[in-house]
Design a protein around this motif. Sequence first.
Motif: not given
Length: 420
Positions: A67-71, A87-88, A92-93, A122-123
């Motif tokens: 799931e980590k790659a696409r969710k 957040p840093l 980021v992915e 992403q925001i």
Amino acid sequence: MADAKSDAVYIDTFFARQPIFDKKKEPRGYALLYRHSSDATTAHFEDKDIATLTVIANAIMNMPKEEKARKKLFITFTEEPLLRKIPLALPVETTVIAVNESISKNREVLKTLMELKADDYQIALNDYSGAPESEVLLKLADIVFVDVLDGDGERIQNLVDAVKPHQCVLAAKRVEDLTHFSLARELGFTLFQGFFFEKPEIVPGRKLSSNQISRLMLFRALEKENPEFDELASIIEADVSISYRLLALINSAAFSLSRKVESIKQALVLLGLKQVKSWLWLIFLSDITPEEKTSELPYLSTIRGKFLERAAMNHDRMAPKPDSLYLLGLFSLLEALLDIPFEEIAENLPLDEKIIDALSGKDNELSAWLDMAKLFERGDWDNIDEIIETLQLDPMTVANSYAEALTWAKSIQEESARIE
């Protein structure tokens, strides 16, 4: 409980993860809800930042690998953590930074958001209401969440029209039933957050298939007080699909056995009935689920079951029995899974009457535990405080039990997917 609430770690350790679906009802991410306070007198913010990051990191770790790659994880940040650029510390992915309209008044926060967006984060704008001051956030946002609970089509359409020029992804929030889901989809929303996927669509005349009944009936043997390994082995061996998957799982790295298991009986003896049964419940639940249903339902069911079981075991509770609480959580979504009235499903379930009553909505010693699981999933922290106190449980232990359940469910799901 009063002392617990003033503890910074307690405040931020309670967290829940709510799925965010696409139009096909497949999960595309998770909103991470955690207990926090904007009251600076409640705790030292440095401590809260650390606690929050710990919770977020645990949630990311507990997301299955595939799931980590696409969710993504949608995490709501208030002003102070944003100014500190918390957040840093997150990948980021996998991270979407969610913010509320109120931060639009803080120029320093807006500047930080611009910097984070430049770093490819992403925001997401939460609870967009159409307020003029939120226009600056629309220009930054990749995703905009709109509350659709009231079902007011005209109001929602106006908000959609306001968002369209900014080419943001539209996400519907608090989608509690299929009416909300259908309305939001018609109005152009492509992401959906809420518990509509738990609501059963009772289909008149639909019956359990012979395969579904045979799978459920197998547990009459599994749930005997003193089951015989020979009898159980012969029953499991009669189903080639389950036999193969059980042996493949047991021989995997997840169990770390020193030698290969060559028979079902050997597996039962070496691992013990309880551990094998836990996996079998998951397999059976997935197997009886219609193809058109979201894969999130069996996964959520296993998390519920393990959460309740661990909460009881971690408190050394022998009543209710942890095993009974596991089955209570595991089968709590059967009606939504099968779209069949629970009364009919119950006829084929080899469960204790107290479990059946609690699953039927009757008030008994088990129903409060099920309510606790549901409140936890929704991030309803105010009401969960009350129910934890009623059950005389320790808040931190309950929170840890939920994290343990996520870890367990992740490992089982990953191994099951690997051997499919």
